[in-house]
Design a protein around this motif. Structure first.
Motif, short mmCIF file in Angstrom:
data_model
loop_
_atom_site.label_atom_id
_atom_site.label_comp_id
_atom_site.label_asym_id
_atom_site.label_seq_id
_atom_site.Cartn_x
_atom_site.Cartn_y
_atom_site.Cartn_z
N GLY A 231 -12.88 -24.34 -15.97
CA GLY A 231 -13.20 -25.92 -15.57
C GLY A 231 -12.23 -26.76 -15.27
O GLY A 231 -12.61 -28.00 -15.12
N SER A 388 -17.38 -29.14 -17.11
CA SER A 388 -18.37 -28.94 -18.16
C SER A 388 -18.51 -30.10 -18.90
O SER A 388 -17.75 -30.99 -19.01
CB SER A 388 -17.89 -27.71 -18.77
OG SER A 388 -17.63 -26.58 -18.39
N GLU A 491 -20.29 -20.60 -11.27
CA GLU A 491 -20.73 -21.71 -12.15
C GLU A 491 -22.26 -21.88 -11.77
O GLU A 491 -22.64 -21.64 -10.74
CB GLU A 491 -20.08 -22.96 -12.51
CG GLU A 491 -20.10 -23.87 -11.27
CD GLU A 491 -18.81 -24.73 -11.25
OE1 GLU A 491 -18.18 -24.83 -12.21
OE2 GLU A 491 -19.05 -25.60 -10.44
N ARG A 518 -19.21 -20.77 -18.13
CA ARG A 518 -19.84 -20.73 -16.79
C ARG A 518 -20.85 -21.85 -16.63
O ARG A 518 -21.43 -22.07 -15.54
CB ARG A 518 -20.58 -19.35 -16.67
CG ARG A 518 -19.48 -18.19 -16.33
CD ARG A 518 -18.52 -18.16 -15.66
NE ARG A 518 -17.21 -18.74 -16.12
CZ ARG A 518 -16.36 -19.51 -15.58
NH1 ARG A 518 -16.39 -19.63 -14.11
NH2 ARG A 518 -15.28 -19.92 -16.03
N ARG A 520 -22.21 -25.54 -16.87
CA ARG A 520 -21.57 -26.83 -16.48
C ARG A 520 -22.35 -28.02 -17.28
O ARG A 520 -21.83 -28.90 -17.75
CB ARG A 520 -21.84 -27.33 -15.18
CG ARG A 520 -21.13 -26.51 -14.15
CD ARG A 520 -21.01 -27.04 -12.78
NE ARG A 520 -20.43 -28.42 -12.51
CZ ARG A 520 -20.40 -29.14 -11.26
NH1 ARG A 520 -20.86 -28.64 -10.41
NH2 ARG A 520 -19.72 -30.19 -11.46
#
Length: 558
Positions: A231, A388, A491, A518, A520
């Motif tokens: 991320g 994220s 993602e 993975r 968000r």
């Protein structure tokens, strides 16, 4: 570097005054501080603009009013400029009003930090102010002058002293989260909604794009290793670097290991103008096949791990200079084995001095390879999760030894559905159905497994092959069913992670990290909680305890 809001401010045409103070504070403030530029506050009919705001954990909050050019004070009045351009100003009043407006705003929102110590200062970055000068409405301790800005650390020391000795309020600032939440709100309704996810992701996309400015500062380095947790925007930086080097005339190759990531990179770059597209984008293993290597079978591990990488080096030597590359960019470089790197270097027109940029995350070494990129310089470290929500970033961050700043918005709690391993996939399917019923578009949801592949994944690969399977993912029209090993670097808004089959896997911790990271905006973990905690450790246990408390009624009950 402190947290910046915004990342790249637009400053007024004041001779560089605000920028000078901002850059000094940016350079010398601690990493956990918040530095805000150009913050406007509207309170009823009253509008004010705060030139600079510093929120400093353990210290407090400061509002700085900046006046550039020549600043003078005569007969109790402040003047800015000289000659015909000279005009009256009120820096002290502006600073005071700005501080009060900020205090009122934080108090009205009842956030942490509303009652923290706060002070106002004025900054004259182009004017020297004598150390002995003082005024009743502006003690010398509350003035930043040209000498302070030239010194650098003196500005930070003066801000700290102003807060501690002249600040109003009862307590130090515990953290910047409350201030940041008020000054940089996500425009959304319910936090646990598809609309909230969209708002968060638009904001994080902009943060990721803003980060690409760092490449300007690194352009002098022909070889770099950029490391960062999930991320942190590594893939976007890899794409941006490949595009920049192509635009500057290099013949560029953009390489990775995973099929899904390769498909994404190819689709992304296909939208660029032809003169900015790299000469090669795709799998490391497809490059020797493109140059004439003999194909192998999927079940021949020695072919993929040893023979084909060695063959790449031979084929590269046989290529004309026009086919080799000036620059090679590698994304997810931790996936590359030791034998692969010599072949990568031989693909350069100048193996000794050709450009090589490797983006990687050692926490995602989910394959039994321990290759090391052939770059001697210390790595450039990315330390901010931009992709994220805070809740997701804090959970998977507990699995790594690296502390990342969570720059994402607040989101819904991570959900844990504690079921036996043999029931994980069935319950995960139920969770997916519930997300769709709640309004999530199918193309924003992924179900990932850590053990055997999901039956839908098996069926789709057998039906349309890997190119068609990844094409369906990129189309974003339906729920994606995949395995964490193939989803690194990719993602989706909502991820349902079926955590099973981890026991006895040598790299179970890394696989769990890859799967948790993975998502968000929404993450649901389905499987034996004890097994997840066993591999995740105490940090994950604490996060899951919090999630379990918040969601006493799990999404799936059979």
């Amino acid at each position: 570097m402190p947290i910046l809001l915004p990342n790249e401010p637009e400053f007024p045409d004041d001779g560089g005054a605000e920028r000078a103070v901002w850059e000094t504070l940016r350079t010398h403030l601690p990493d956990d501080a918040l530095l805000v530029a150009g913050q406007r506050i509207q309170d009823g009919e009253t509008e004010c603009e705060l030139d600079l705001v510093v929120a400093w954990p353990g210290v407090g909050v400061a509002v700085l009013e900046v006046k550039g050019g020549i600043v003078t004070r005569e007969e109790g009045a402040w003047w800015q400029g000289s000659g015909d351009a000279r005009h009256r100003v009120d820096p002290v009043g502006q600073a005071q009003r700005g501080r009060h407006a900020l205090q009122d705003l934080l108090g009205a929102r009842r956030v942490e930090g509303a009652h923290a110590r706060s002070a106002h200062l004025v900054a004259f970055p182009h004017t020297y102010v004598p150390a002995t000068w003082d005024a009743l409405d502006l003690p010398r301790a509350l003035v930043v002058d040209r000498a302070d800005v030239e010194d650098g650390p003196a500005v930070v020391a003066r801000v700290r002293r102003a807060i501690l000795e002249h600040g109003q309020g009862r307590t130090p600032l515990a953290s910047v989260e409350g201030v940041l939440r008020v000054l940089d709100p996500v425009l959304t309704g319910e936090a646990d909604s598809p609309e909230a996810a969209t708002a968060h992701e638009l904001r994080s996309d902009q943060l990721t794009k803003d980060q690409a400015a760092m490449l300007d500062k690194l352009r002098a380095f022909p070889r770099l290793r950029v490391v960062g947790g999930a991320g942190t925007g590594k893939t976007y930086l890899a794409l941006a670097q490949a595009r920049r080097r192509t635009r500057e005339g290099d013949r560029v190759a953009l390489l990775c290991y995973s099929r899904g990531l390769a498909a994404y990179l190819q689709q992304f770059t296909a939208g660029w103008p032809a003169r900015e597209r790299p000469a090669y984008v795709g799998l490391f293993h497809d490059l020797p096949l493109r140059w004439g290597a003999e194909p192998g079978t999927d079940d021949d591990g020695d072919y993929w791990e040893r023979r084909l990488p060695l063959r790449l080096a031979e084929l590269a030597d046989a290529q004309p200079t026009s086919e080799r590359f000036d620059t090679i960019v590698v994304d997810e470089g931790q996936d590359f084995g030791e034998l692969w790197w010599p072949g990568v270097l031989r693909c350069l027109r100048d193996p000794e001095r050709g450009r090589l940029y490797v983006f990687m995350d050692d926490n995602q070494r989910v394959f039994p390879r321990d290759g090391s990129a052939p770059i001697d310089l210390p790595p450039v470290e990315l330390d901010e999760n931009l992709r994220s929500t805070k809740q997701i970033a804090q959970l998977f961050g507990s699995l790594s030894g690296t502390v990342l700043k969570a720059r994402g918005a607040d989101g819904p709690p991570v959900r844990i559905v504690d079921v036996p391993a043999e029931d994980a996939v069935g319950h995960a399917d139920t969770v997916v159905d519930q997300l769709l019923d709640a309004g999530y578009e199918p193309g924003r949801v992924a179900l990932l497994t850590t053990g055997r592949r999901h039956p839908v994944q098996v069926e789709r690969v057998e039906s349309v092959g890997y190119p068609g399977y990844w094409g369906e993912f990129l189309a974003g029209d339906d729920v994606f069913y995949g395995h964490v090993l193939g989803f690194k670097g990719l993602e989706r808004s909502a991820v349902v992670l079926a955590g099973y089959g981890l026991r006895g896997v040598a790299r179970a911790r890394e696989m769990l990290y890859a799967g948790l990271s993975r998502a968000r905006s929404l993450l649901v973990v389905v499987g034996p909680r004890d097994l997840v905690v066993e591999h995740g450790g105490a940090g994950v246990a604490r996060r899951l305890d919090a999630a379990h408390d918040i969601t006493a009624t799990v999404l799936a009950d059979g």
